[in-house]
Design a protein around this motif. Structure first.
Motif, short mmCIF file in Angstrom:
data_model
loop_
_atom_site.label_atom_id
_atom_site.label_comp_id
_atom_site.label_asym_id
_atom_site.label_seq_id
_atom_site.Cartn_x
_atom_site.Cartn_y
_atom_site.Cartn_z
N ALA A 144 64.47 -4.29 36.58
CA ALA A 144 64.96 -2.93 36.79
C ALA A 144 64.24 -1.95 35.88
O ALA A 144 63.87 -0.84 36.29
CB ALA A 144 66.47 -2.88 36.56
N ALA A 145 64.03 -2.32 34.62
CA ALA A 145 63.32 -1.45 33.68
C ALA A 145 61.88 -1.24 34.13
O ALA A 145 61.33 -0.14 34.03
CB ALA A 145 63.37 -2.05 32.27
N ALA A 146 61.25 -2.29 34.64
CA ALA A 146 59.88 -2.16 35.12
C ALA A 146 59.82 -1.23 36.32
O ALA A 146 58.90 -0.44 36.47
CB ALA A 146 59.32 -3.54 35.46
N MET A 147 60.82 -1.31 37.20
CA MET A 147 60.84 -0.47 38.39
C MET A 147 61.02 1.00 37.98
O MET A 147 60.38 1.87 38.54
CB MET A 147 61.97 -0.92 39.29
N VAL A 148 61.91 1.27 37.03
CA VAL A 148 62.12 2.63 36.55
C VAL A 148 60.84 3.14 35.92
O VAL A 148 60.41 4.25 36.15
CB VAL A 148 63.31 2.69 35.56
N GLY A 149 60.17 2.34 35.11
CA GLY A 149 58.91 2.73 34.48
C GLY A 149 57.85 3.01 35.52
O GLY A 149 57.06 3.95 35.41
N PHE A 150 57.82 2.24 36.59
CA PHE A 150 56.83 2.42 37.64
C PHE A 150 57.08 3.74 38.38
O PHE A 150 56.17 4.48 38.67
CB PHE A 150 56.88 1.23 38.61
N LEU A 151 58.35 4.01 38.66
CA LEU A 151 58.69 5.22 39.38
C LEU A 151 58.49 6.48 38.54
O LEU A 151 58.24 7.55 39.05
CB LEU A 151 60.13 5.16 39.88
N ALA A 152 58.58 6.39 37.21
CA ALA A 152 58.47 7.53 36.32
C ALA A 152 57.03 7.84 35.92
O ALA A 152 56.77 8.82 35.25
CB ALA A 152 59.30 7.30 35.06
N THR A 153 56.08 7.06 36.33
CA THR A 153 54.68 7.27 35.98
C THR A 153 54.20 8.57 36.63
O THR A 153 54.41 8.79 37.82
CB THR A 153 53.80 6.11 36.47
N PRO A 154 53.55 9.49 35.86
CA PRO A 154 53.08 10.74 36.44
C PRO A 154 51.99 10.51 37.47
O PRO A 154 51.25 9.53 37.40
CB PRO A 154 52.54 11.52 35.25
N ALA A 155 51.90 11.44 38.41
CA ALA A 155 50.86 11.36 39.43
C ALA A 155 49.51 11.58 38.78
O ALA A 155 49.37 12.29 37.79
CB ALA A 155 51.10 12.41 40.51
N ALA A 156 48.48 11.00 39.31
CA ALA A 156 47.11 11.17 38.78
C ALA A 156 46.62 12.59 39.07
O ALA A 156 46.91 13.17 40.12
CB ALA A 156 46.17 10.16 39.43
N ALA A 157 45.89 13.24 38.11
CA ALA A 157 45.36 14.59 38.27
C ALA A 157 44.22 14.59 39.27
O ALA A 157 43.50 13.62 39.41
CB ALA A 157 44.86 15.11 36.93
N ALA A 158 44.06 15.76 39.97
CA ALA A 158 42.96 15.90 40.93
C ALA A 158 41.65 15.96 40.15
O ALA A 158 41.59 16.53 39.05
CB ALA A 158 43.14 17.16 41.75
N PRO A 159 40.55 15.45 40.67
CA PRO A 159 39.28 15.46 39.93
C PRO A 159 38.65 16.85 39.84
O PRO A 159 37.82 17.09 38.98
CB PRO A 159 38.39 14.50 40.72
N THR A 160 39.03 17.80 40.70
CA THR A 160 38.55 19.18 40.61
C THR A 160 39.66 20.13 41.02
O THR A 160 40.60 19.73 41.71
CB THR A 160 37.33 19.44 41.54
N ASP A 161 39.53 21.41 40.59
CA ASP A 161 40.47 22.44 40.99
C ASP A 161 39.73 23.77 40.94
O ASP A 161 38.74 23.90 40.23
CB ASP A 161 41.70 22.46 40.08
N THR A 162 40.20 24.78 41.64
CA THR A 162 39.52 26.07 41.70
C THR A 162 40.41 27.19 41.21
O THR A 162 41.64 27.08 41.26
CB THR A 162 39.07 26.39 43.14
N THR A 163 39.79 28.27 40.73
CA THR A 163 40.50 29.47 40.31
C THR A 163 39.80 30.66 40.95
O THR A 163 38.60 30.87 40.73
CB THR A 163 40.47 29.63 38.78
N ASP A 164 40.52 31.45 41.74
CA ASP A 164 39.96 32.67 42.28
C ASP A 164 39.81 33.66 41.13
O ASP A 164 40.78 33.93 40.41
CB ASP A 164 40.86 33.26 43.37
N THR A 165 38.62 34.21 40.93
CA THR A 165 38.32 35.07 39.79
C THR A 165 37.69 36.36 40.29
O THR A 165 36.83 36.33 41.16
CB THR A 165 37.35 34.36 38.83
N THR A 166 38.09 37.50 39.71
CA THR A 166 37.51 38.79 40.08
C THR A 166 37.12 39.56 38.84
O THR A 166 37.63 39.30 37.74
CB THR A 166 38.50 39.64 40.89
#
Length: 184
Positions: free
Chosen positions: A13-35
């Motif tokens: 049960a503890a392993a399952m809770v730990g597995f479910l609480a793991t943060p999602a992996a970050a995207a390898p790139t992201d964009t910012t609209d700049t002016t």
């Protein structure tokens, strides 16, 4: 044995809770609209609001400096050339009719050399010395100063001298007129 099953179930049960609480992996790139905004530069001339050239006698001359005149070129151009010109109105004494006048052609102007410059290029006075003084006009602009070549911003400041050739038929009084500097 019962203790082992409870421990094993608790660990699962503890392993399952730990597995479910793991943060999602970050995207390898992201964009910012700049002016940003680029403002257009200007070409301006600033002259004194008023000047008093002094006093003089009929048939004589009145000589005085106008005060600092500055051209400020912030256009940041590939060719930062400009020409400053000067004209004058008729100078009048009195407010009634008829008024007494001194024509602009009876007033000589000489720019003198620059008291300060910034930027690149060649700065040239319209009239470098007193002997180069030229009459003003109300219709034909007289070259006061020029800037040739150079790039980017620049400034030039000079303190022009006016020589009033007081006509023999002038009457006593305070004469008022306008000297106008322009730049293009």
């Amino acid at each position: 044995m019962r203790t082992a099953k409870i421990c094993l179930a608790g660990a699962a049960a503890a392993a399952m809770v730990g597995f479910l609480a793991t943060p999602a992996a970050a995207a390898p790139t992201d964009t910012t609209d700049t002016t940003f905004e680029v403002l257009a530069g200007t070409l301006d001339v600033v002259a004194p609001a008023a000047a008093d050239l002094g006093t003089g006698a009929v048939g004589g001359t009145i000589t005085g400096q106008l005060g600092s005149v500055t051209v400020d070129d912030s256009r940041a151009s590939d060719d930062a050339s400009w020409t400053a010109t000067v004209t004058a109105s008729v100078f009048q004494a009195g407010t009634g009719s008829p008024t007494e006048t001194v024509l602009p052609e009876e007033i000589n102007y000489w720019s003198g050399v620059a008291s300060a410059t910034t930027g690149t290029g060649t700065f040239t006075p319209g009239q470098a010395a007193a002997g180069d003084a030229a009459p003003l006009s109300s219709t034909t602009p007289l070259t006061a100063f020029t800037h040739a070549g150079g790039t980017g911003g620049n400034t030039a400041t000079w303190n022009p001298t006016l020589v009033v050739n007081v006509p023999l038929d002038s009457v006593a009084g305070t004469y008022t007129g306008t000297v106008t500097h322009s730049v293009a």
